[in-house]
Enzyme design. Structure first.
Site, PDB file in Angstrom:
ATOM      1  N   HIS A  82       0.677   6.977  -9.720  1.00  0.00           N
ATOM      2  CA  HIS A  82      -0.579   6.545  -9.920  1.00  0.00           C
ATOM      3  C   HIS A  82      -1.633   7.079  -9.605  1.00  0.00           C
ATOM      4  CE1 HIS A  82       0.052   4.790  -5.797  1.00  0.00           C
ATOM      5  NE2 HIS A  82      -0.838   5.504  -5.819  1.00  0.00           N
TER       6      HIS A  82
HETATM    7  C1  T46 Z   1      -0.797   6.062  -2.676  1.00  0.00           C
HETATM    8  C2  T46 Z   1       0.608   6.500  -2.422  1.00  0.00           C
HETATM    9  C3  T46 Z   1       0.601   7.710  -1.632  1.00  0.00           C
HETATM   10  C4  T46 Z   1      -1.514  -2.967   0.387  1.00  0.00           C
HETATM   11  O1  T46 Z   1      -1.539  -4.244   0.247  1.00  0.00           O
HETATM   12  N1  T46 Z   1      -2.512  -2.401   0.965  1.00  0.00           N
HETATM   13  C5  T46 Z   1      -2.404  -1.048   1.077  1.00  0.00           C
HETATM   14  O2  T46 Z   1      -3.345  -0.403   1.682  1.00  0.00           O
HETATM   15  C6  T46 Z   1      -1.415  -0.418   0.425  1.00  0.00           C
HETATM   16  C7  T46 Z   1      -1.183   1.088   0.200  1.00  0.00           C
HETATM   17  C8  T46 Z   1      -0.478  -1.104  -0.427  1.00  0.00           C
HETATM   18  N2  T46 Z   1      -0.608  -2.452  -0.514  1.00  0.00           N
HETATM   19  C9  T46 Z   1       0.306  -3.120  -1.283  1.00  0.00           C
HETATM   20  C10 T46 Z   1       0.409  -3.087  -2.712  1.00  0.00           C
HETATM   21  C11 T46 Z   1       1.682  -3.227  -3.304  1.00  0.00           C
HETATM   22  O3  T46 Z   1       1.939  -4.536  -3.728  1.00  0.00           O
HETATM   23  O4  T46 Z   1       1.693  -3.057  -1.133  1.00  0.00           O
HETATM   24  C12 T46 Z   1       2.410  -2.819  -2.065  1.00  0.00           C
HETATM   25  C13 T46 Z   1       3.269  -1.413  -2.507  1.00  0.00           C
HETATM   26  O5  T46 Z   1       2.398  -0.468  -2.629  1.00  0.00           O
HETATM   27  P1  T46 Z   1       2.407   0.920  -3.756  1.00  0.00           P
HETATM   28  O6  T46 Z   1       3.613   0.328  -4.595  1.00  0.00           O
HETATM   29  O7  T46 Z   1       1.246   1.168  -4.376  1.00  0.00           O
HETATM   30  O8  T46 Z   1       3.046   1.884  -2.762  1.00  0.00           O
HETATM   31  P2  T46 Z   1       3.254   3.387  -3.095  1.00  0.00           P
HETATM   32  O9  T46 Z   1       4.113   4.036  -1.939  1.00  0.00           O
HETATM   33  O10 T46 Z   1       3.879   3.611  -4.291  1.00  0.00           O
HETATM   34  O11 T46 Z   1       1.729   4.162  -3.242  1.00  0.00           O
HETATM   35  C14 T46 Z   1       0.931   4.078  -1.790  1.00  0.00           C
HETATM   36  C15 T46 Z   1      -0.308   3.622  -2.221  1.00  0.00           C
HETATM   37  O12 T46 Z   1      -0.378   2.548  -2.628  1.00  0.00           O
HETATM   38  C16 T46 Z   1      -1.147   4.605  -3.061  1.00  0.00           C
HETATM   39  O13 T46 Z   1      -2.453   4.358  -2.893  1.00  0.00           O
HETATM   40  O14 T46 Z   1      -1.792   6.778  -3.188  1.00  0.00           O
HETATM   41  O15 T46 Z   1       1.264   5.527  -1.462  1.00  0.00           O
END
Ligand code: T46
Length: 138
Positions: free
Chosen positions: A57
């Site tokens: 993303h």
């Molecule tokens: C990024 C990369 C490097 C939250 O509720 N609060 C938060 O601060 C974060 C980071 C995530 N979440 C929730 C949102 C989703 O439902 O946790 C779940 C998993 O997040 P996501 O699938 O976005 O995780 P990654 O590892 O794919 O991405 C993360 C960060 O979200 C993103 O900003 O840049 O790490």
């Protein structure tokens, strides 16, 4: 880390206090080592497979800095014109992921612990999770 010519400008270097007796200390201050006000941090650990995929993303406004506290992973970065990748493998050096940069992480070592610091609180509406939408945004 690889491809220094591509990521050099986004390389962040923490202050390191290396102490062979007591262990090492790494310090990052807002607007000094990290070029924004830090409002949030999160940690990624226990990634089960080397091939696991995280990220995929861009952010509309939020800036982030990403570090490997332990182990290694590959950060893939895409500004819409050019793509490059960096292997992060030490706590002292991180990468600035500005807004409007498509990014994802792969190639995680089993012991990998990732620290991300962010310029704002979590807002799902700041995410662009579709690559075509990302290209339109930039
Ligand atoms: C990024 C990369 C490097 C939250 O509720 N609060 C938060 O601060 C974060 C980071 C995530 N979440 C929730 C949102 C989703 O439902 O946790 C779940 C998993 O997040 P996501 O699938 O976005 O995780 P990654 O590892 O794919 O991405 C993360 C960060 O979200 C993103 O900003 O840049 O790490």
């Amino acid at each position: 880390m690889k491809n220094k010519e591509s990521w050099g400008k986004d390389l962040l270097t923490l202050q390191s206090v290396i102490d062979v007796e007591r262990g090492d200390l790494y310090i990052g201050e807002s607007n000094k080592h990290i070029p924004f006000d830090i409002k949030r941090f999160y940690v990624i650990s226990g990634v089960p497979k080397k091939k696991s995929l995280r990220g995929m993303h861009a952010h509309k406004e939020i800036h982030q800095a990403i570090f490997s506290l332990k182990g290694t992973f590959t950060l893939h970065i895409d500004n819409g014109h050019k793509k490059w990748e960096v292997i992060l493998d030490k706590p002292s050096h991180g990468i600035l992921i500005k807004n409007k940069i498509w990014h994802y992480m792969t190639n995680f070592s089993k012991d990998c612990v990732i620290l991300v610091v962010a310029s704002d609180y979590y807002r799902e509406d700041d995410y662009v999770r579709n690559y075509e939408d990302f290209l339109r945004m930039i």
